[in-house]
Design an enzyme around this catalytic site. Structure first.
Site, PDB file in Angstrom:
ATOM      1  N   ASP A 121      -7.481   5.972 -10.290  1.00  0.00           N
ATOM      2  CA  ASP A 121      -8.650   6.215 -11.152  1.00  0.00           C
ATOM      3  C   ASP A 121      -9.679   7.088 -10.431  1.00  0.00           C
ATOM      4  OD1 ASP A 121      -7.701   4.689 -13.248  1.00  0.00           O
ATOM      5  OD2 ASP A 121      -8.673   2.857 -12.551  1.00  0.00           O
ATOM      6  N   LYS A 141      -5.522  -5.984 -12.018  1.00  0.00           N
ATOM      7  CA  LYS A 141      -5.860  -4.898 -11.088  1.00  0.00           C
ATOM      8  C   LYS A 141      -6.314  -5.372  -9.706  1.00  0.00           C
ATOM      9  CE  LYS A 141      -6.992  -0.918 -13.940  1.00  0.00           C
ATOM     10  NZ  LYS A 141      -8.023   0.099 -14.165  1.00  0.00           N
TER      11      LYS A 141
END
Ligand code: ATR
Length: 278
Positions: free
Chosen positions: A107, A70
């Site tokens: 997110d 990520k």
């Protein structure tokens, strides 16, 4: 068939076997009558740069990126969104028609869209928020709360140094507190979020002074296995409105799906059932 008529996407990580994303995205592709597929791909860190470059040549519209890539992904795309840059991590790569690659973090929007859906009466003016944890997920949640207009976000973390770095990055609306201070400040917190892996199957439960929670607070957990964590159960007993983590997973997925295929998928009972099914 041209590449772009076949809707290809997936998730790259290591490991990715546990990912629920293929079920979710394949359900939506099917639901919208789109031909294509979403697949899980386990790759090594060594191959990551080449994989990210090659996927669009294979017809991929984009990919989700998960642990442990990520952060690394930010160095291997042409453009990084402001959200991903502030959070320092991305979970979605979009291969644009003009040949550039773009990384965003869905997110953050996933968290707040889930709150809007599940706790529509909550408002940022209600009062300060408490975020437990200081990892990538905490950064995504904090960013969304600040953008939403929460005046002050308190953060507590097992490793204080990590939380200090986070507080420095976000500026003076984010305030660092020790775990021992929770008893004193919890009654004034109007949103409390667990962003750690505590409470997940196989992990110890997250213990806070639950009896100090304000019943007007909205309490949320990013853990979704189990769907009702000990943390949420205790908060519910206190009279708090609780929002589970499965919704956040679905909302971040929906935003990625929309990016790649230009369709806003519905977050309905059917997709909840599919996402829960192990
Ligand atoms: P993510 O990207 O999902 O946020 P992460 O960056 O590994 O994952 O962050 C995990 C968070 O859970 C951190 O806040 C971590 O605390 P530390 O910074 O002290 O490591 C927290 N965490 C994980 N296991 C924990 C445990 N057993 N007790 C307390 N906190 C824990």
């Amino acid at each position: 068939m041209s590449h772009r008529n076949f809707n290809l996407a997936g998730v790259i990580g290591n490991p990715v076997g546990h990912s629920r994303s293929p079920k979710i995205h394949n359900h939506w592709l099917h639901q919208h009558g789109l031909s294509g597929s979403y697949i899980a791909m386990e790759i090594s860190a060594e191959d990551f740069p080449q994989v990210i470059k090659t996927l669009p040549k294979m017809g991929f519209r984009g990919v989700n990126v998960t642990i442990p890539f990520k952060e690394l992904v930010l160095q291997h795309v042409d453009i990084v969104s402001d959200t991903a840059a502030i959070i320092g991590a991305a979970n979605t790569v979009i291969y644009r028609k003009n040949g550039t690659s773009y990384a965003d973090n869905t997110d953050s929007a996933g968290f707040i869209n889930n709150i809007r859906d599940m706790a529509p009466d909550w408002h940022p003016d209600r009062g300060p928020a408490l975020v437990i944890g200081a990892g990538g997920a905490a950064r995504a949640v904090i960013q969304s709360l600040l953008w939403e207009g929460v005046a002050t976000v308190f953060v507590t973390n097992r490793t204080r140094q990590r939380a200090e770095m986070l507080a420095t990055d976000f500026g003076n609306r984010v305030k660092l507190i020790n775990f021992s201070e929770l008893t004193g400040i919890l009654p004034t917190m109007m949103m409390v979020v667990n962003t750690t892996s505590m409470g997940m199957h196989g992990m110890p439960d997250l213990m806070i002074p639950f009896d100090r929670l304000n019943p007007r607070a909205v309490v949320s957990d990013i853990v979704y296995t189990p769907r009702e964590t000990h943390f949420l159960r205790k908060a519910h007993k206190q009279g708090c409105e609780v929002v589970d983590g499965l919704g956040m997973l679905l909302h971040q997925a929906a935003r990625s799906f929309d990016y790649w295929f230009d369709v806003k998928p519905e977050i309905d009972d059917a997709v909840y059932t599919i996402a829960m099914d192990t």
